[in-house]
Scaffold this motif. Structure first.
Motif, PDB file in Angstrom:
ATOM      1  N   ALA A   1      21.775   8.011  -1.972  1.00 42.22           N
ATOM      2  CA  ALA A   1      22.893   8.716  -1.349  1.00 42.22           C
ATOM      3  C   ALA A   1      23.120   8.267   0.081  1.00 42.22           C
ATOM      4  CB  ALA A   1      22.637  10.227  -1.388  1.00 42.22           C
ATOM      5  N   ASP A   2      22.051   7.940   0.776  1.00 40.47           N
ATOM      6  CA  ASP A   2      22.170   7.543   2.172  1.00 40.47           C
ATOM      7  C   ASP A   2      20.953   6.692   2.527  1.00 40.47           C
ATOM      8  OD1 ASP A   2      23.213   7.415   4.769  1.00 40.47           O
ATOM      9  OD2 ASP A   2      21.934   9.081   5.418  1.00 40.47           O
ATOM     10  N   VAL A   3      21.176   5.672   3.332  1.00 38.29           N
ATOM     11  CA  VAL A   3      20.092   4.782   3.732  1.00 38.29           C
ATOM     12  C   VAL A   3      20.160   4.585   5.242  1.00 38.29           C
ATOM     13  CG1 VAL A   3      19.005   2.529   3.422  1.00 38.29           C
ATOM     14  CG2 VAL A   3      20.237   3.581   1.513  1.00 38.29           C
ATOM     15  N   GLN A   4      19.065   4.862   5.932  1.00 43.03           N
ATOM     16  CA  GLN A   4      18.989   4.694   7.374  1.00 43.03           C
ATOM     17  C   GLN A   4      17.880   3.696   7.708  1.00 43.03           C
ATOM     18  OE1 GLN A   4      21.146   6.064   9.492  1.00 43.03           O
ATOM     19  NE2 GLN A   4      22.185   7.130   7.803  1.00 43.03           N
ATOM     20  N   PHE A   5      18.177   2.791   8.646  1.00 42.05           N
ATOM     21  CA  PHE A   5      17.213   1.772   9.048  1.00 42.05           C
ATOM     22  C   PHE A   5      16.782   2.019  10.487  1.00 42.05           C
ATOM     23  CE2 PHE A   5      19.563  -0.008   5.625  1.00 42.05           C
ATOM     24  CZ  PHE A   5      18.728  -0.904   4.983  1.00 42.05           C
ATOM     25  N   ARG A   6      15.492   1.844  10.724  1.00 41.58           N
ATOM     26  CA  ARG A   6      14.955   1.958  12.083  1.00 41.58           C
ATOM     27  C   ARG A   6      13.989   0.797  12.308  1.00 41.58           C
ATOM     28  NH1 ARG A   6      15.329   7.018   9.896  1.00 41.58           N
ATOM     29  NH2 ARG A   6      16.634   8.515  11.006  1.00 41.58           N
ATOM     30  N   GLN A   7      14.333  -0.062  13.267  1.00 37.75           N
ATOM     31  CA  GLN A   7      13.495  -1.222  13.562  1.00 37.75           C
ATOM     32  C   GLN A   7      12.884  -1.091  14.949  1.00 37.75           C
ATOM     33  OE1 GLN A   7      16.824  -1.645  12.761  1.00 37.75           O
ATOM     34  NE2 GLN A   7      16.545  -2.106  10.608  1.00 37.75           N
ATOM     35  N   THR A   8      11.652  -1.531  15.060  1.00 33.24           N
ATOM     36  CA  THR A   8      10.989  -1.604  16.362  1.00 33.24           C
ATOM     37  C   THR A   8      10.221  -2.914  16.429  1.00 33.24           C
ATOM     38  OG1 THR A   8       9.097  -0.358  15.470  1.00 33.24           O
ATOM     39  CG2 THR A   8      10.771   0.895  16.678  1.00 33.24           C
ATOM     40  N   ALA A   9      10.058  -3.419  17.636  1.00 32.91           N
ATOM     41  CA  ALA A   9       9.321  -4.676  17.828  1.00 32.91           C
ATOM     42  C   ALA A   9       8.606  -4.631  19.163  1.00 32.91           C
ATOM     43  CB  ALA A   9      10.274  -5.873  17.775  1.00 32.91           C
ATOM     44  N   VAL A  10       7.427  -5.243  19.211  1.00 33.85           N
ATOM     45  CA  VAL A  10       6.630  -5.264  20.439  1.00 33.85           C
ATOM     46  C   VAL A  10       5.998  -6.644  20.620  1.00 33.85           C
ATOM     47  CG1 VAL A  10       6.100  -2.795  20.454  1.00 33.85           C
ATOM     48  CG2 VAL A  10       4.591  -4.379  19.234  1.00 33.85           C
ATOM     49  N   THR A  11       5.715  -6.965  21.868  1.00 30.06           N
ATOM     50  CA  THR A  11       4.945  -8.149  22.246  1.00 30.06           C
ATOM     51  C   THR A  11       3.768  -7.676  23.088  1.00 30.06           C
ATOM     52  OG1 THR A  11       6.953  -9.501  22.299  1.00 30.06           O
ATOM     53  CG2 THR A  11       5.017 -10.370  23.445  1.00 30.06           C
ATOM     54  N   ALA A  12       2.564  -8.153  22.769  1.00 32.84           N
ATOM     55  CA  ALA A  12       1.377  -7.657  23.467  1.00 32.84           C
ATOM     56  C   ALA A  12       0.451  -8.801  23.850  1.00 32.84           C
ATOM     57  CB  ALA A  12       0.626  -6.647  22.597  1.00 32.84           C
ATOM     58  N   SER A  13      -0.274  -8.601  24.953  1.00 35.76           N
ATOM     59  CA  SER A  13      -1.325  -9.524  25.381  1.00 35.76           C
ATOM     60  C   SER A  13      -2.673  -8.932  24.992  1.00 35.76           C
ATOM     61  CB  SER A  13      -1.276  -9.741  26.896  1.00 35.76           C
ATOM     62  OG  SER A  13      -0.032 -10.315  27.273  1.00 35.76           O
TER      63      SER A  13
ATOM     64  N   ASP B   1       0.861  -1.185   0.000  1.00 36.35           N
ATOM     65  CA  ASP B   1       0.000   0.000   0.000  1.00 36.35           C
ATOM     66  C   ASP B   1       0.893   1.230   0.000  1.00 36.35           C
ATOM     67  OD1 ASP B   1      -2.280   1.564   0.066  1.00 36.35           O
ATOM     68  OD2 ASP B   1      -3.197   0.451   1.705  1.00 36.35           O
ATOM     69  N   PHE B   2       0.278   2.404   0.144  1.00 41.08           N
ATOM     70  CA  PHE B   2       0.998   3.660   0.182  1.00 41.08           C
ATOM     71  C   PHE B   2       0.602   4.396   1.449  1.00 41.08           C
ATOM     72  CE2 PHE B   2       2.027   8.025  -1.118  1.00 41.08           C
ATOM     73  CZ  PHE B   2       3.279   7.826  -1.688  1.00 41.08           C
ATOM     74  N   GLY B   3       1.570   4.765   2.278  1.00 38.92           N
ATOM     75  CA  GLY B   3       1.254   5.446   3.520  1.00 38.92           C
ATOM     76  C   GLY B   3       2.507   5.838   4.268  1.00 38.92           C
ATOM     77  N   GLN B   4       2.337   6.641   5.304  1.00 39.76           N
ATOM     78  CA  GLN B   4       3.465   7.155   6.062  1.00 39.76           C
ATOM     79  C   GLN B   4       4.057   6.076   6.981  1.00 39.76           C
ATOM     80  OE1 GLN B   4       3.098  11.153   7.722  1.00 39.76           O
ATOM     81  NE2 GLN B   4       1.117  11.380   6.688  1.00 39.76           N
ATOM     82  N   PRO B   5       5.347   6.205   7.305  1.00 40.51           N
ATOM     83  CA  PRO B   5       5.992   5.222   8.181  1.00 40.51           C
ATOM     84  C   PRO B   5       5.440   5.279   9.594  1.00 40.51           C
ATOM     85  CG  PRO B   5       7.460   7.078   7.767  1.00 40.51           C
ATOM     86  CD  PRO B   5       6.290   7.256   6.860  1.00 40.51           C
ATOM     87  N   MET B   6       5.542   4.157  10.311  1.00 44.50           N
ATOM     88  CA  MET B   6       5.090   4.101  11.694  1.00 44.50           C
ATOM     89  C   MET B   6       5.885   3.049  12.450  1.00 44.50           C
ATOM     90  SD  MET B   6       1.344   2.266  11.219  1.00 44.50           S
ATOM     91  CE  MET B   6       0.831   3.363   9.914  1.00 44.50           C
ATOM     92  N   THR B   7       5.856   3.133  13.768  1.00 43.69           N
ATOM     93  CA  THR B   7       6.542   2.156  14.606  1.00 43.69           C
ATOM     94  C   THR B   7       5.690   0.901  14.754  1.00 43.69           C
ATOM     95  OG1 THR B   7       5.571   2.974  16.659  1.00 43.69           O
ATOM     96  CG2 THR B   7       7.616   4.043  15.903  1.00 43.69           C
ATOM     97  N   ALA B   8       6.286  -0.141  15.341  1.00 45.61           N
ATOM     98  CA  ALA B   8       5.551  -1.385  15.569  1.00 45.61           C
ATOM     99  C   ALA B   8       4.359  -1.147  16.494  1.00 45.61           C
ATOM    100  CB  ALA B   8       6.485  -2.440  16.159  1.00 45.61           C
ATOM    101  N   GLU B   9       4.549  -0.324  17.523  1.00 52.81           N
ATOM    102  CA  GLU B   9       3.441  -0.060  18.446  1.00 52.81           C
ATOM    103  C   GLU B   9       2.327   0.704  17.753  1.00 52.81           C
ATOM    104  OE1 GLU B   9       2.466   2.097  22.763  1.00 52.81           O
ATOM    105  OE2 GLU B   9       4.551   1.749  22.139  1.00 52.81           O
ATOM    106  N   GLU B  10       2.684   1.712  16.952  1.00 48.36           N
ATOM    107  CA  GLU B  10       1.666   2.482  16.240  1.00 48.36           C
ATOM    108  C   GLU B  10       0.888   1.583  15.283  1.00 48.36           C
ATOM    109  OE1 GLU B  10       3.862   6.864  16.071  1.00 48.36           O
ATOM    110  OE2 GLU B  10       4.233   5.370  14.509  1.00 48.36           O
ATOM    111  N   TYR B  11       1.588   0.708  14.590  1.00 54.07           N
ATOM    112  CA  TYR B  11       0.921  -0.185  13.650  1.00 54.07           C
ATOM    113  C   TYR B  11       0.027  -1.182  14.378  1.00 54.07           C
ATOM    114  CZ  TYR B  11       0.230  -3.972  10.331  1.00 54.07           C
ATOM    115  OH  TYR B  11      -0.336  -4.945   9.554  1.00 54.07           O
ATOM    116  N   LEU B  12       0.528  -1.742  15.488  1.00 54.25           N
ATOM    117  CA  LEU B  12      -0.262  -2.718  16.231  1.00 54.25           C
ATOM    118  C   LEU B  12      -1.519  -2.085  16.802  1.00 54.25           C
ATOM    119  CD1 LEU B  12      -0.594  -5.537  17.485  1.00 54.25           C
ATOM    120  CD2 LEU B  12       0.782  -4.744  19.423  1.00 54.25           C
TER     121      LEU B  12
END
Length: 422
Positions: A209-221, A154-165
């Motif tokens: 020219a430049d590539v930056q990676f940002r990873q996030t992960a969550v575990t939820a009940s 799809d097409f959309g703005q980036p978000m963290t794992a918590e925001e997506y969950l």
């Protein structure tokens, strides 16, 4: 295309290449099960209680069998893609999904769901999802007009794992479950970062020219409204690429977000302790076949390289060219698969980078221990005091009952207790 400068067209093609690259790299997930020779089902069909001794399967012990997930779409004769440990008798539905070159969502994906015979427990590995965004307004309008949203892209703005969950995942795919508890999982994010350098080098070879990676992960009940609970695991990768504009000296930012890990384990309310132990065995026992993975990676790398050198106006590859690339990559993969020792799956004893992510996820729930048997060393759940195997890698028995001896219960002397090792 009127109104689109050459640099913007180059950025557009680069963003497509980026999406294709990221989508397949995280895949480093027809089904069939393997039984356990010599194990007889001696339970009373009405009660489920063993007729030998006073041991009840599912209460005194759990028997886990290794189930193999086949790729019948990319390989005509079928190739083993994954294997995982599941409690005996679970039903498995699986699909290896191929989105071909030029589809707008190029890559290899997977969907696996396993359910207990009584339907009370289930684990689901949802397909990965990917979406893109750019800071260039003109290019963003172009991408939004030409994008073909699918179940995976799809097409959309980036978000963290918590925001997506908390947003799309729970509301759209988990039926509006209530999040009871959520924890960040930095070890998983660190494990996801291990493949970044390889990805960065390839992206920069395409002109980034430049590539930056940002990873996030969550575990939820989770709590569901049908008197069930769940544990959800989510890992998100966001890639920010800087693309220079050689005409005006400015820079644009391109973003690619991918929900790489989307896993749900569901169980009856109040069975959280048992669920934790079961999930830890299943997650730590997940394995990727390196021969299959290398063949798939080789195919998509060839596709990207051929696409990159194509004329700037040719975004899609010719069908015949794609077919030749695929046949060659799959031929090489089949040769490697044929060389595997079908009696002893040595790769199942080893934790590759992608597989270690599964183990790291459940360490926030319950740890793992290293066990040794005749086939080698393997990680299993620390939630059990005793582990037994037949030395063939096909199944394991986990129990906290010190008096339980499967060689006696099953009249099968091949069962040996495994030793904990460092």
């Amino acid at each position: 295309m009127e109104g689109i400068q050459p640099t913007n067209m180059k950025q557009f093609i680069l963003s497509i290449l980026l999406a294709s690259l990221v989508f397949f790299l995280a895949c480093n997930n027809a089904d069939s099960g393997t039984g356990l020779a010599g194990v007889q089902d001696d339970r009373d069909p009405a009660t489920g209680v063993s007729n030998k001794g006073n041991f009840t399967e599912g209460v005194d012990y759990l028997l886990f069998e290794r189930v193999r997930i086949l790729d019948t779409k990319g390989f005509a004769d079928g190739a083993e893609a994954y294997s995982m440990l599941l409690p005996k008798g679970w039903n498995v539905e699986s699909e290896i999904i191929w989105n071909g070159p030029g589809s707008g969502c190029d890559g290899t994906n997977q969907h696996i769901k396993a359910t207990s015979a009584d339907g009370k427990y289930s684990i689901e590995f949802f397909p990965m999802k990917l979406w893109g965004w750019t800071s260039n307004e003109q290019l963003r309008d172009m991408q939004q007009q030409t994008a073909s949203p699918s179940a995976y892209c799809d097409f959309g703005q980036p978000m963290t794992a918590e925001e997506y969950l908390r947003g799309d995942f729970v509301s759209q795919e988990l039926g509006g479950a209530t999040i009871r508890d959520l924890k960040s999982n930095q070890p998983v994010a660190d494990e996801m970062a291990l493949t970044n350098d390889k990805t960065r080098r390839e992206l920069m070879s395409y002109g980034a020219a430049d590539v930056q990676f940002r990873q996030t992960a969550v575990t939820a009940s989770l709590d569901f409204n049908d008197n069930t609970e769940g544990i959800v695991l989510c890992g998100m990768s966001n890639i920010e690429t800087t693309i220079p504009n050689v005409y005006n000296g400015s820079y644009d930012k391109s973003y690619t977000s991918q929900a790489q890990q989307r896993i749900l384990f569901r169980f009856p309310k109040g069975q959280g302790q048992q669920a934790d132990k079961m999930l830890s065995v299943m997650m730590s026992g997940f394995r990727t076949n390196p021969s299959w993975r290398d063949a798939v990676n080789s195919f998509w790398k060839d596709v990207r390289e051929k696409k990159q050198v194509a004329h700037i106006g040719r975004i899609r590859m010719m069908d015949e060219q794609t077919r030749r690339i695929g046949e060659e990559a799959i031929r090489r993969g089949n040769e490697r698969l044929a060389d595997m020792d079908v009696q002893m799956y040595n790769w199942e004893q080893k934790q590759q980078s992608q597989d270690r992510i599964h183990s790291e996820f459940i360490k926030t729930i319950r740890g793992v221990e290293n066990y040794q048997d005749a086939s080698g060393k393997i990680e299993l759940s620390s939630g059990y005091d005793h582990a037994w195997s037949r030395g063939d890698g096909s199944g394991f028995i986990m129990t906290n009952n010190s008096t339980f001896d499967p060689s006696s219960v099953f009249q099968d002397q091949e069962w040996k207790e495994m030793k904990k090792v460092d």
